[in-house]
Design an enzyme around this catalytic site. Structure first.
Site, short mmCIF file in Angstrom:
data_model
loop_
_atom_site.label_atom_id
_atom_site.label_comp_id
_atom_site.label_asym_id
_atom_site.label_seq_id
_atom_site.Cartn_x
_atom_site.Cartn_y
_atom_site.Cartn_z
N ASP A 46 31.12 15.02 40.15
CA ASP A 46 30.16 15.09 41.06
C ASP A 46 30.17 16.31 42.04
O ASP A 46 30.86 15.70 43.30
CB ASP A 46 29.70 13.47 41.29
CG ASP A 46 27.83 13.54 42.27
OD1 ASP A 46 27.87 14.38 42.03
OD2 ASP A 46 27.21 12.19 41.92
N HIS A 47 29.24 17.38 42.22
CA HIS A 47 29.92 17.77 43.63
C HIS A 47 29.65 17.66 44.65
O HIS A 47 29.79 17.30 45.89
CB HIS A 47 29.68 19.35 43.28
CG HIS A 47 30.10 20.23 43.66
ND1 HIS A 47 30.85 20.32 44.49
CD2 HIS A 47 30.73 21.74 42.93
CE1 HIS A 47 31.83 21.21 45.24
NE2 HIS A 47 31.63 22.69 43.43
N ARG A 48 28.77 16.05 44.54
CA ARG A 48 27.81 15.55 45.79
C ARG A 48 29.02 14.55 46.73
O ARG A 48 29.00 14.78 47.69
CB ARG A 48 26.85 14.66 45.64
CG ARG A 48 25.79 15.83 44.88
CD ARG A 48 25.28 14.11 44.59
NE ARG A 48 25.18 13.85 44.08
CZ ARG A 48 23.86 12.78 42.99
NH1 ARG A 48 22.92 12.52 44.04
NH2 ARG A 48 24.41 12.27 41.96
#
Length: 506
Positions: free
Chosen positions: A476-478
Site C-alpha cells: 500500500d503506497h500510503r
C-alpha cells in the site's frame, strides 16, 4: 407442560449475515440433546456445524439443503419440557415392551436409555413396479406437523407435548410410506458429499448424486466421480442434459441453481438468460462471493504498487535439508519463508500496518498475525497464524499443517480466517514465477513467492546453475514509499540467499 422453542440461525462470526444449509443432521421427530449439532452450514468464511441449545423432540425444520438463510432466521423448532401425562406408545414400540424412544428430555417410557440417543431406522425397500416422487418423502419429513387431537379413550385432553409426540410419529410413518412406494430411486437422506463445489457441479449439470458410487473414504463422492459421470453422459451424446427433457426443465434448473447446464439449447434457456456460449452461470455467493467483495474493495481503496527481485535460494534449500537430516520434526519451506518474513517486518514495521481512512492515520501493529493464501475445492482462503513473530520454524510448520488440513476439510473457524496483518502468498506451487496479487484488505502488504527452478546464475564470479526464486512485494503506497518497500524485499532476498543472517534476530 411441554413447550415448543424456536432455534434461530445464530451469529457465526464477524461480518457474517447469512449461511447456506449444506446438510441436515437431524430429522423431524428425532430426539436431540443440548448442544448437539443439528445442521451443517456454509458461511462466507467456513463450513461449520451448528449446535442446538435445546434438548427435546424436533418438530419442524425450516429450509432445504442448498437454501440460504439470513442470521436470525428460524432453523428448527424443538418441543422441550415434561408432559403432564405419558404419550401413548406406538404399536411398533409396544410390541417388544420397550416403549417409544421419541420422548421429551426428562421423561421416559419403557426405554429410558433409548430416549437419550437419536433413533435411526433404515428405510424400507421399495417394491418393484411402484413409483413415487422422492420429493414426497422429503416434504413430509421437513414439514411442521400440525397438532393432532387426543384419542377418544383418554379421560382428559392430553397436553400439547403428547400431541407433538404423536404428530412426530405420524410424520415419520408418512415418510416411511412414501419411501415404500418409491421405485428404484435411492432412499432419501444425506448424500456422502463434503465439498459444496461437488454439489454445485452436480446441480449445474443435472447429475443425481444419489446414483453415484463415491471413490473417496467410506464412499465419499469426490469431484472426480461427478466429472466421470459427466464424461459418461457426453459419450452417450446427452452432454449432461436428457435428450427427451420436456420443455421448461432448463428453466427449472436455472431457477434452482442460477446456472444454465452445459448443452442447453437456446429454446430451452430460461427467460432473462442470454444465449451466450459461456456454458452457464456461477452465483457469486459463499466464499467465492466474500472473496470477490474483499478483492473489489481492496482494488478500489488501496493504491498498491509492486516490486520484485530474483534471489538465489540454493543455500536456503541446503539449510532446510540439513535441518531435516538432523532428526526431529520436518521443517517446511513455507515455515522458513515465514520466519524470514517476521524478521523483515521487525526491521520494517511500516509494512505490518493498516490505514485508518477516517482518521487519516497509518496504524502500526505490534503483533504479526501472518496470513497465507491456500487454494481449496471451496475457493481461495487465507488462514491466519497468530503471533507468528513468536514462533520458531517447528511451531510455524505445525501451525501451517493444521490450518492447511482444516482449510481442505472446510472446518476453519471464522477466528482462523480473520485478523491477519501481513500475507505470505506462495503462488509458486502453481508452477508460475511471478505475480502482482491484490492486497488482502485491510492489510498493507503481501509477499509473493514464485517457483524455485534451476537457472544460470553468476555465483562467486563464475557462471553456475543455481536454484533461483522470484520474490515480489505488493504494498500500500500510503503506508510507505518505494525505499521502504525495496529495503524490506532486499532484506528478504538476502536472508533467502544467506539464511545465516537470521541468527542476528534469534
Amino acid at each position: 407442560m411441554a413447550q415448543v422453542l424456536e432455534f434461530k440461525l445464530p451469529d457465526l462470526g464477524e461480518g457474517l449475515t447469512e449461511a447456506e444449509i449444506v446438510r441436515w443432521l437431524v430429522q423431524v421427530g428425532d430426539v436431540v440433546a443440548v448442544d448437539q449439532p443439528v445442521v451443517e452450514v456454509e458461511t462466507a468464511k467456513a463450513m461449520v456445524e451448528v449446535p442446538c441449545p435445546y434438548g427435546g423432540v424436533v418438530t419442524a425444520r425450516f429450509g432445504e439443503e442448498g437454501t440460504e438463510l439470513p442470521v436470525g432466521a428460524p432453523l428448527l423448532t424443538v418441543a422441550v419440557g415434561e408432559p403432564s401425562e405419558a404419550p401413548e406408545p406406538a404399536a411398533e414400540d409396544r410390541a417388544d415392551g420397550s416403549g417409544s424412544g421419541n420422548v421429551l428430555v426428562g421423561y421416559g417410557t419403557g426405554g429410558a436409555r433409548a430416549a437419550r440417543r437419536r433413533r435411526i431406522r433404515p428405510a424400507p425397500l421399495a417394491p418393484a413396479g411402484q413409483a413415487a416422487s422422492p420429493a414426497a418423502a422429503r416434504d413430509t419429513v421437513t414439514a411442521a406437523p400440525a397438532p393432532a387431537a387426543g384419542p377418544a379413550s383418554s379421560a382428559a385432553a392430553p397436553g400439547r407435548a403428547s400431541r407433538v409426540a404423536r404428530a412426530s410419529r405420524a410424520a415419520r410413518a408418512d415418510a416411511a410410506a412414501a419411501s415404500v412406494s418409491q421405485a428404484s430411486a435411492p432412499a432419501d437422506g444425506p448424500v456422502p458429499v463434503i465439498s459444496p463445489l461437488v454439489r454445485r457441479l452436480a446441480r449445474q449439470h443435472g447429475v443425481d448424486l444419489r446414483r453415484l458410487t463415491g471413490s473417496g473414504p467410506e464412499g465419499l463422492i469426490l469431484r472426480a466421480d461427478v466429472e466421470k459421470a459427466l464424461r459418461a453422459k457426453e459419450a452417450a451424446g446427452t452432454d449432461g442434459v436428457p435428450a427427451a427433457a420436456p420443455a421448461g426443465i432448463g428453466a427449472a434448473a436455472a431457477g434452482a441453481t442460477g446456472a444454465v447446464p452445459l448443452g442447453t439449447p437456446p429454446a430451452a434457456r430460461p427467460a432473462g438468460v442470454p444465449g451466450t456460449d459461456a456454458g452457464g452461470r456461477i452465483p457469486l455467493k459463499g466464499i467465492r462471493g466474500a472473496v470477490a467483495d474483499k478483492l473489489t474493495r481492496s482494488r478500489r481503496e488501496i493504491p498498491d504498487a509492486t516490486c520484485w527481485v530474483d534471489a538465489d535460494a540454493t543455500e536456503l534449500l541446503r539449510t532446510r535439508a540439513a535441518m531435516n537430516a538432523a532428526g526431529g520434526p520436518k521443517i517446511s519451506l513455507l515455515a522458513l519463508l515465514a520466519r524470514i518474513c517476521t524478521a523483515a517486518l521487525a526491521r520494517y514495521p511500516q509494512l505490518n500496518a493498516t490505514v485508518d481512512t477516517e482518521a487519516r492515520e497509518v496504524v502500526l501493529l505490534d503483533r504479526v498475525h501472518l496470513g497465507f493464501a491456500a487454494q481449496t475445492d471451496r475457493g481461495l482462503v487465507v488462514p491466519v497464524v497468530r503471533d507468528a513473530h513468536t514462533r520458531n520454524a517447528e511451531a510455524l510448520t505445525d501451525e501451517f499443517a493444521r490450518l492447511t488440513e482444516a482449510a481442505r476439510a472446510g472446518t476453519l473457524t471464522p477466528a482462523d480466517l480473520t485478523g491477519g496483518t501481513f500475507t505470505l502468498n506462495n503462488y509458486g506451487v502453481f508452477g508460475v514465477d511471478g505475480s502482482t496479487p491484490i492486497i488482502n484488505h485491510p492489510e498493507a502488504a503481501m509477499l509473493g513467492v514464485g517457483r524455485i527452478v534451476p537457472k544460470p546464475w553468476v555465483h562467486e564470479g563464475e557462471l553456475a546453475v543455481r536454484q533461483v526464486v522470484q520474490l515480489s512485494l505488493t504494498f500500500d503506497h500510503r503506508v510507505c514509499d518505494g525505499g521502504t518497500a525495496g529495503g524490506f524485499l532486499r532484506h528478504v532476498a538476502d536472508c533467502v540467499e544467506q539464511p545465516a543472517m537470521l541468527l542476528r534476530t534469534l
